[in-house]
Motif scaffolding. Sequence first.
Motif, PDB file in Angstrom:
ATOM      1  N   UNK A  28       0.824  -1.212   0.000  1.00  0.00           N
ATOM      2  CA  UNK A  28       0.000   0.000   0.000  1.00  0.00           C
ATOM      3  C   UNK A  28       0.854   1.257   0.000  1.00  0.00           C
ATOM      4  N   UNK A  29       1.980   1.196   0.704  1.00  0.00           N
ATOM      5  CA  UNK A  29       2.871   2.356   0.763  1.00  0.00           C
ATOM      6  C   UNK A  29       3.456   2.662  -0.614  1.00  0.00           C
ATOM      7  N   UNK A  30       3.890   1.607  -1.328  1.00  0.00           N
ATOM      8  CA  UNK A  30       4.412   1.801  -2.688  1.00  0.00           C
ATOM      9  C   UNK A  30       3.343   2.372  -3.610  1.00  0.00           C
ATOM     10  N   UNK A  31       2.139   1.832  -3.500  1.00  0.00           N
ATOM     11  CA  UNK A  31       1.060   2.279  -4.372  1.00  0.00           C
ATOM     12  C   UNK A  31       0.710   3.732  -4.088  1.00  0.00           C
ATOM     13  N   UNK A  32       0.644   4.079  -2.813  1.00  0.00           N
ATOM     14  CA  UNK A  32       0.339   5.461  -2.442  1.00  0.00           C
ATOM     15  C   UNK A  32       1.428   6.410  -2.908  1.00  0.00           C
ATOM     16  N   UNK A  33       2.679   5.997  -2.767  1.00  0.00           N
ATOM     17  CA  UNK A  33       3.803   6.824  -3.230  1.00  0.00           C
ATOM     18  C   UNK A  33       3.732   7.002  -4.743  1.00  0.00           C
ATOM     19  N   UNK A  34       3.326   5.949  -5.455  1.00  0.00           N
ATOM     20  CA  UNK A  34       3.201   6.033  -6.916  1.00  0.00           C
ATOM     21  C   UNK A  34       2.125   7.035  -7.319  1.00  0.00           C
ATOM     22  N   UNK A  35       1.056   7.149  -6.520  1.00  0.00           N
ATOM     23  CA  UNK A  35       0.002   8.119  -6.825  1.00  0.00           C
ATOM     24  C   UNK A  35       0.483   9.549  -6.634  1.00  0.00           C
ATOM     25  N   UNK A  36       1.424   9.718  -5.724  1.00  0.00           N
ATOM     26  CA  UNK A  36       1.837  11.066  -5.348  1.00  0.00           C
ATOM     27  C   UNK A  36       2.893  11.662  -6.281  1.00  0.00           C
ATOM     28  N   UNK A  37       3.730  10.791  -6.862  1.00  0.00           N
ATOM     29  CA  UNK A  37       4.820  11.324  -7.674  1.00  0.00           C
ATOM     30  C   UNK A  37       4.288  11.844  -8.996  1.00  0.00           C
ATOM     31  N   UNK A  39       6.354  12.234 -11.827  1.00  0.00           N
ATOM     32  CA  UNK A  39       7.033  11.534 -12.911  1.00  0.00           C
ATOM     33  C   UNK A  39       6.408  10.145 -13.130  1.00  0.00           C
ATOM     34  N   UNK A  40       5.899   9.895 -14.330  1.00  0.00           N
ATOM     35  CA  UNK A  40       5.221   8.634 -14.612  1.00  0.00           C
ATOM     36  C   UNK A  40       6.197   7.447 -14.597  1.00  0.00           C
ATOM     37  N   UNK A  41       7.438   7.685 -15.020  1.00  0.00           N
ATOM     38  CA  UNK A  41       8.441   6.613 -14.984  1.00  0.00           C
ATOM     39  C   UNK A  41       8.729   6.198 -13.543  1.00  0.00           C
ATOM     40  N   UNK A  42       8.800   7.184 -12.648  1.00  0.00           N
ATOM     41  CA  UNK A  42       9.042   6.899 -11.237  1.00  0.00           C
ATOM     42  C   UNK A  42       7.844   6.162 -10.640  1.00  0.00           C
ATOM     43  N   UNK A  43       6.638   6.566 -11.046  1.00  0.00           N
ATOM     44  CA  UNK A  43       5.441   5.878 -10.571  1.00  0.00           C
ATOM     45  C   UNK A  43       5.456   4.409 -11.002  1.00  0.00           C
ATOM     46  N   UNK A  44       5.867   4.167 -12.238  1.00  0.00           N
ATOM     47  CA  UNK A  44       5.941   2.792 -12.729  1.00  0.00           C
ATOM     48  C   UNK A  44       6.972   1.991 -11.939  1.00  0.00           C
TER      49      UNK A  44
END
Length: 324
Positions: A28-37, A39-44
Motif C-alpha cells: 500500500x505504501x508503494x502504491x500510495x507513493x506512486x500516486x503522489x509522484x 514523474x510517470x516513470x518513477x510511478x511505474x
Amino acid sequence: MSNAPLENQAADGDLLPSAIVRSDALVRLYVERARQVIDRNEAARLLCHAAQVATQRQKDFAQAETLYRRAISYHPASREALEGLRALVEARNDKLALAEVLEKIAAITVGPESALFFARAAEHYELLRGQRERAIVCCRHAMQADPTAVTGYRMLRRMLMDDDQLSQAFEVIERERVAVGSSDLQIAYLDIASRSALIPQLRALTLKAISRARESDPSHGRIDEIVRDIDGLPTEWRERVKALRARSAEERDRRAAARQLVMISALLAYYDEKEASSLYDVLLRCMTLWPAMPQAIDLIDRIAIDRGTPAWSDALLLRLSNEV
C-alpha cells in the motif's frame, strides 16, 4: 527521491527494521507513493516494487499482475514491468497474455533482440485460435527488425503456404533472397511452382518460381517434372480434373480436399468457360469445406480479371456466401 526500496526507508529517511514491515502495508505504501509522484516513470518503478513484494512475500500473483499492468499503463516501455508481467503469465501458462507481452517487449527493443521477441510472440499467436493474423504481423515486424534473421521469413512463408496464399509466399521468399541470399531457397521456390502448376491463372507465378529454382541448380529433377505438368495441361486437363475429383472425394482432410477443388475450378474456368454451372458447384463445395478460403477468393478475382468482368467476382462471392 532515493531509488532504494521503501522497506529500507522511513518517511523521514531513517532505516526501518525490515522484520517489522508487514508486506501488505508495504504494498500500500508503494502504491500510495506512486500516486503522489509526478514523474510517470518513477510511478511505474514504484509499482514494480509493489508487484515484487506481492510476488515474493505475499505470493499474491493476481495482485502482482494487476500492479505490473498498472505500471505499464504509466510507462508502456518499462522493461522491468514487462519482464515481471511476462514471468507471471508464463508461470500460469496463459499463452495469449504471454504472446501480447512478448510483442510489447519486441516493440521496445531493436535489432536482433527485437526480431527474436517478435518471432517468439508469433509462435504463440500461431497456436491460438483466431490469432493467425497477429502471428503474421509479428513475423513481418521480425523481418523488419532484423532483415538478416531467417526465422521471421520462414515462419511467415510457412503460414502463407498453409493458407495457399502462394503469391504472397513467393514475395516473402524474394525478400529473404535479397536479404540473406538464395543458397538455401531452391526447395521453397519449387514448392511454390509445384503448388501453382495446375492453376493456369497462376502461370506467371509458376514460371518465375521455376526460373529462380534454376538459378541454384538447373538440373534438379523436380523442375522437369513441373514443366511437363504445365506443358501437358492443354491436352490432359480433363484427366487431371477427373483424378482431382476422385482424390477430393476420398480425402478426409477438409483443407486438402478444398485445395484439390480449387485446382479443378481453375482448370474448368481456363479450359471450359461453358461449364459455368460445374464451376459454381465446385466452388460451392470448396467454400463449404473451407469457408473464405484465401486461394479460392483469389482465384475468383483472377477469373473475373481474365474475363474482363470484375463485377462477376463480387456477384459470385455474394451468391456463395448466401449458400455456405
